[in-house]
Design a protein around this motif. Structure first.
Motif, PDB file in Angstrom:
ATOM      1  N   ALA A 104       9.165  -5.682  -4.303  1.00  0.00           N
ATOM      2  CA  ALA A 104      10.155  -4.742  -4.834  1.00  0.00           C
ATOM      3  C   ALA A 104      11.119  -4.302  -3.746  1.00  0.00           C
ATOM      4  CB  ALA A 104       9.451  -3.534  -5.443  1.00  0.00           C
ATOM      5  N   ASP A 105      10.623  -4.119  -2.524  1.00  0.00           N
ATOM      6  CA  ASP A 105      11.494  -3.755  -1.411  1.00  0.00           C
ATOM      7  C   ASP A 105      12.496  -4.868  -1.117  1.00  0.00           C
ATOM      8  OD1 ASP A 105      10.272  -1.315  -1.112  1.00  0.00           O
ATOM      9  OD2 ASP A 105       8.951  -1.947   0.526  1.00  0.00           O
ATOM     10  N   VAL A 106      12.074  -6.129  -1.266  1.00  0.00           N
ATOM     11  CA  VAL A 106      12.993  -7.258  -1.086  1.00  0.00           C
ATOM     12  C   VAL A 106      14.114  -7.184  -2.122  1.00  0.00           C
ATOM     13  CG1 VAL A 106      13.218  -9.776  -1.211  1.00  0.00           C
ATOM     14  CG2 VAL A 106      11.259  -8.750  -0.034  1.00  0.00           C
ATOM     15  N   LEU A 107      13.744  -6.917  -3.373  1.00  0.00           N
ATOM     16  CA  LEU A 107      14.763  -6.799  -4.417  1.00  0.00           C
ATOM     17  C   LEU A 107      15.685  -5.616  -4.144  1.00  0.00           C
ATOM     18  CD1 LEU A 107      12.654  -7.501  -7.648  1.00  0.00           C
ATOM     19  CD2 LEU A 107      14.145  -9.080  -6.417  1.00  0.00           C
ATOM     20  N   VAL A 119      19.114  -8.294 -12.095  1.00  0.00           N
ATOM     21  CA  VAL A 119      18.163  -9.104 -11.336  1.00  0.00           C
ATOM     22  C   VAL A 119      17.543 -10.090 -12.306  1.00  0.00           C
ATOM     23  CG1 VAL A 119      16.074  -9.119  -9.932  1.00  0.00           C
ATOM     24  CG2 VAL A 119      17.688  -7.194  -9.760  1.00  0.00           C
ATOM     25  N   PHE A 120      17.781 -11.385 -12.107  1.00  0.00           N
ATOM     26  CA  PHE A 120      17.230 -12.397 -13.003  1.00  0.00           C
ATOM     27  C   PHE A 120      16.039 -13.059 -12.326  1.00  0.00           C
ATOM     28  CE2 PHE A 120      17.288 -16.786 -14.891  1.00  0.00           C
ATOM     29  CZ  PHE A 120      16.821 -16.397 -16.136  1.00  0.00           C
ATOM     30  N   VAL A 121      14.860 -12.961 -12.959  1.00  0.00           N
ATOM     31  CA  VAL A 121      13.628 -13.535 -12.427  1.00  0.00           C
ATOM     32  C   VAL A 121      13.306 -14.790 -13.221  1.00  0.00           C
ATOM     33  CG1 VAL A 121      11.205 -13.137 -11.884  1.00  0.00           C
ATOM     34  CG2 VAL A 121      12.830 -11.229 -11.786  1.00  0.00           C
ATOM     35  N   VAL A 122      13.200 -15.919 -12.540  1.00  0.00           N
ATOM     36  CA  VAL A 122      13.026 -17.213 -13.183  1.00  0.00           C
ATOM     37  C   VAL A 122      12.013 -18.021 -12.386  1.00  0.00           C
ATOM     38  CG1 VAL A 122      14.928 -18.266 -11.884  1.00  0.00           C
ATOM     39  CG2 VAL A 122      14.296 -19.221 -14.114  1.00  0.00           C
ATOM     40  N   ASP A 123      11.296 -18.935 -13.035  1.00  0.00           N
ATOM     41  CA  ASP A 123      10.435 -19.826 -12.262  1.00  0.00           C
ATOM     42  C   ASP A 123      11.244 -21.033 -11.794  1.00  0.00           C
ATOM     43  OD1 ASP A 123      10.506 -21.664 -14.417  1.00  0.00           O
ATOM     44  OD2 ASP A 123       8.599 -20.969 -15.220  1.00  0.00           O
ATOM     45  N   ASP A 124      10.678 -21.796 -10.849  1.00  0.00           N
ATOM     46  CA  ASP A 124      11.459 -22.876 -10.250  1.00  0.00           C
ATOM     47  C   ASP A 124      11.738 -24.013 -11.226  1.00  0.00           C
ATOM     48  OD1 ASP A 124       8.846 -23.819 -10.271  1.00  0.00           O
ATOM     49  OD2 ASP A 124       8.681 -23.985  -8.097  1.00  0.00           O
ATOM     50  N   VAL A 125      10.942 -24.122 -12.301  1.00  0.00           N
ATOM     51  CA  VAL A 125      11.241 -25.128 -13.318  1.00  0.00           C
ATOM     52  C   VAL A 125      12.551 -24.800 -14.035  1.00  0.00           C
ATOM     53  CG1 VAL A 125      10.427 -26.145 -15.491  1.00  0.00           C
ATOM     54  CG2 VAL A 125       8.809 -25.718 -13.639  1.00  0.00           C
ATOM     55  N   GLY A 126      12.823 -23.531 -14.219  1.00  0.00           N
ATOM     56  CA  GLY A 126      14.029 -23.112 -14.925  1.00  0.00           C
ATOM     57  C   GLY A 126      15.213 -22.839 -14.024  1.00  0.00           C
ATOM     58  N   ASP A 127      15.027 -22.945 -12.717  1.00  0.00           N
ATOM     59  CA  ASP A 127      16.108 -22.672 -11.765  1.00  0.00           C
ATOM     60  C   ASP A 127      16.885 -23.961 -11.525  1.00  0.00           C
ATOM     61  OD1 ASP A 127      17.794 -21.582  -9.937  1.00  0.00           O
ATOM     62  OD2 ASP A 127      16.257 -21.029  -8.476  1.00  0.00           O
ATOM     63  N   VAL A 158      19.284 -13.328  -8.069  1.00  0.00           N
ATOM     64  CA  VAL A 158      18.299 -14.255  -8.629  1.00  0.00           C
ATOM     65  C   VAL A 158      17.050 -14.247  -7.766  1.00  0.00           C
ATOM     66  CG1 VAL A 158      17.810 -16.645  -9.267  1.00  0.00           C
ATOM     67  CG2 VAL A 158      20.112 -15.719  -9.571  1.00  0.00           C
ATOM     68  N   ALA A 159      15.893 -14.082  -8.403  1.00  0.00           N
ATOM     69  CA  ALA A 159      14.599 -14.138  -7.726  1.00  0.00           C
ATOM     70  C   ALA A 159      13.777 -15.240  -8.382  1.00  0.00           C
ATOM     71  CB  ALA A 159      13.878 -12.799  -7.822  1.00  0.00           C
ATOM     72  N   THR A 160      13.438 -16.273  -7.620  1.00  0.00           N
ATOM     73  CA  THR A 160      12.729 -17.435  -8.156  1.00  0.00           C
ATOM     74  C   THR A 160      11.272 -17.384  -7.715  1.00  0.00           C
ATOM     75  OG1 THR A 160      14.749 -18.734  -8.027  1.00  0.00           O
ATOM     76  CG2 THR A 160      12.705 -19.951  -8.292  1.00  0.00           C
ATOM     77  N   VAL A 161      10.369 -17.593  -8.674  1.00  0.00           N
ATOM     78  CA  VAL A 161       8.943 -17.652  -8.367  1.00  0.00           C
ATOM     79  C   VAL A 161       8.448 -19.071  -8.647  1.00  0.00           C
ATOM     80  CG1 VAL A 161       8.620 -15.213  -8.880  1.00  0.00           C
ATOM     81  CG2 VAL A 161       8.257 -16.906 -10.678  1.00  0.00           C
ATOM     82  N   PRO A 162       7.452 -19.546  -7.903  1.00  0.00           N
ATOM     83  CA  PRO A 162       6.950 -20.903  -8.122  1.00  0.00           C
ATOM     84  C   PRO A 162       6.129 -20.988  -9.395  1.00  0.00           C
ATOM     85  CG  PRO A 162       5.674 -19.818  -6.390  1.00  0.00           C
ATOM     86  CD  PRO A 162       6.805 -18.880  -6.750  1.00  0.00           C
ATOM     87  N   ALA A 163       6.413 -21.984 -10.225  1.00  0.00           N
ATOM     88  CA  ALA A 163       5.653 -22.180 -11.461  1.00  0.00           C
ATOM     89  C   ALA A 163       4.286 -22.758 -11.109  1.00  0.00           C
ATOM     90  CB  ALA A 163       6.394 -23.104 -12.399  1.00  0.00           C
ATOM     91  N   HIS A 164       3.246 -22.055 -11.488  1.00  0.00           N
ATOM     92  CA  HIS A 164       1.879 -22.503 -11.184  1.00  0.00           C
ATOM     93  C   HIS A 164       1.595 -23.817 -11.868  1.00  0.00           C
ATOM     94  CE1 HIS A 164      -2.324 -22.259 -10.167  1.00  0.00           C
ATOM     95  NE2 HIS A 164      -2.671 -22.314 -11.432  1.00  0.00           N
TER      96      HIS A 164
END
Length: 497
Positions: A361-364, A459-467, A487-493
């Motif tokens: 959250a601090d990063v955002l 702030v748009f949060v998306v996984d890397d498959v959708g980025d 944009v904040a991208t998280v790795p899709a498990h």
């Protein structure tokens, strides 16, 4: 007779029943209402049981679907799907539903939040935080398997599992992943996209005789969850199932169908919900709904705004001086931590996430400008990670109005009218190479309606498959017209490298 009538009136007062407009704290000043639909289609909401102090008409409003199989849509004031909502209200409501499940499994009375839920819905300052914090208080954990339904209930199911403390969580998905074998599938009969898959990375977690909790945002007839129970029971019989939903609309025949299935399978099936009631649908509602949708076409291609119409198809907006900036945040999502429950989520995963939420959250927060109103926007099934990030961001920035919602596959009529729950919509192309082919996707109430205030930043949060490039050329271009986008991208498990 008089005593029964007095009791019924008391329940209506306690639940907030009979009101067609409820100003939800999560709606950003927009009423989650049913008046527009009620006046044109004759659809009515009637309150029933209200075990946590808020009735059906307080928790949902009405909109019109662009779907020939079902004319109306219940728009939740606490789900955070179609209406940007305080994330503490969303998470607290999910934990509250989980507490009803936990108490039912343990055979005890649930902890009651008093007026916190109704106060949060009424916009009382501090009530969303109070509800969330009350529901996070430690309670005796229980083991269970919790299954959430894609796409609307993925974060809700997560929240229920969080409340149970010792539960394994898995949500259905419409995204097949080659390395995972399907445990089962089922059909959601009224949905616009009916194929669901269960893709656990460890199928043995589902092969246990522990209670199974099936979580959806609403129980309309209950057919979907009963179909799921029958399919699961055929693979591995279990002694206890619980249906959990924000609202329960089932009638007596639907409840009898549940009891009959329990008898046939030799198992126990219970149901819990934050509120009960029913939707009164006039004869010919499907045809009337289709005629209404057909008659309301056109509108602004950028926002869907018009006094009595909506956009029909959106082309990318033209570049211009109002175009805002685009930046990216390096979240450093914890290595090996699943981004959600698509392939399973364990209690230890929850503990790991909790340790890193404040840091992320601090990063955002560091990537935001001088803002007073921020939307954290999730991506279709990816609802839980954006919800928890939004919740942590709201805690980190107490003077900023942080809201949360997500994009969706669900096509809904937008009407820029104060008596309607979906004021605006953005339409954009799919961007994660969906297995069922490309198609339109939607974001509702992100653009401001007439007389409404917009967001200072998104702030748009998306996984890397959708980025993807399709995301950059589609949704992100549309969002940039409204506000600067982070944009904040998280790795899709489970994604193949």
């Amino acid at each position: 007779m008089g005593g029964a009538a007095d009791a019924a009136r008391a329940c209506v007062r306690r639940c907030g029943g009979g009101r067609h407009v409820r100003r939800a704290a999560g709606s950003g000043g927009q009423p989650v209402t049913s008046t527009w639909v009620s006046s044109r289609l004759g659809v009515r909401l009637t309150d029933g049981p209200c075990p946590v102090g808020a009735g059906l008409s307080s928790l949902v409003g009405l909109a019109v679907r662009r779907n020939p199989r079902r004319a109306h849509l219940l728009v939740s004031a606490v789900l955070g799907k179609h209406v940007p909502t305080d994330p503490r209200l969303v998470y607290g409501s999910g934990l509250l539903l989980g507490e009803l499940v936990r108490a039912r499994l343990r055979g005890e009375a649930p902890s009651h939040p008093g007026s916190l839920l109704s106060d949060a819905l009424d916009g009382v300052p501090g009530a969303p935080v109070g509800l969330r914090d009350f529901m996070r208080a430690p309670r005796v954990p229980v083991d269970a398997i919790v299954l959430g339904y894609a796409e609307t209930a993925t974060a809700l199911g997560h929240s229920v599992a969080d409340a149970l403390g010792g539960a394994y969580y898995l949500h259905s998905t419409r995204r097949p992943v080659p390395k995972f074998e399907a445990y089962g599938g089922f059909e959601e009969e009224h949905s616009h996209a009916t194929s669901h898959l269960l893709l656990p990375d460890d199928p043995s977690m589902l092969d246990r005789d522990v209670p199974v909790v099936l979580v959806d945002d609403e129980l309309s007839t209950g057919r979907t969850v009963l179909n799921t129970i029958a399919a699961l029971h055929a693979v591995r019989p279990r002694r206890h199932y619980i249906l959990a939903a924000l609202v329960d609309l089932r009638g007596s025949a639907d409840r009898a169908r549940m009891d009959d299935l329990a008898d046939r399978l030799g198992t126990r099936i219970d149901a819990v919900a934050l509120a009960g009631g029913h939707v009164e649908l006039p004869e010919g509602i499907l045809e009337a709904g289709q005629e209404l949708v057909a008659g309301l076409s056109g509108g602004s291609p950028d926002t869907g705004r018009a006094p009595s119409s909506e956009e029909s198809r959106a082309s990318p907006p033209q570049a211009g001086p109002s175009r805002a900036g685009l930046s990216r945040a390096r979240l450093e999502w914890p290595a090996g931590l699943p981004d959600g429950g698509r392939h399973g989520f364990l209690p230890e995963h929850r503990r790991r996430l909790e340790k890193d939420l404040a840091r992320m959250a601090d990063v955002l927060a560091a990537g935001l400008g001088d803002v007073s109103r921020v939307l954290v926007l999730g991506f279709e099934e990816l609802m839980y990670a954006p919800l928890r990030l939004a919740e942590a961001l709201a805690d980190a920035l107490p003077d900023v109005d942080v809201r949360y919602s997500t994009t969706t596959r669900s096509p809904v009529l937008a009407v820029d009218d104060p008596g309607y729950a979906i004021r605006t919509r953005l339409v954009f192309p799919s961007h994660d190479d969906p297995a069922d082919g490309p198609g339109e996707r939607f974001a509702y109430n992100v653009a401001p309606g007439s007389g409404q205030r917009g967001f200072d930043q998104i702030v748009f949060v998306v996984d890397d498959v959708g980025d993807t490039t399709a995301l950059a050329d589609g949704l992100l271009e549309r969002l940039r017209v409204l506000a600067p986008v982070l944009v904040a991208t998280v790795p899709a498990h489970g994604r193949d490298s």
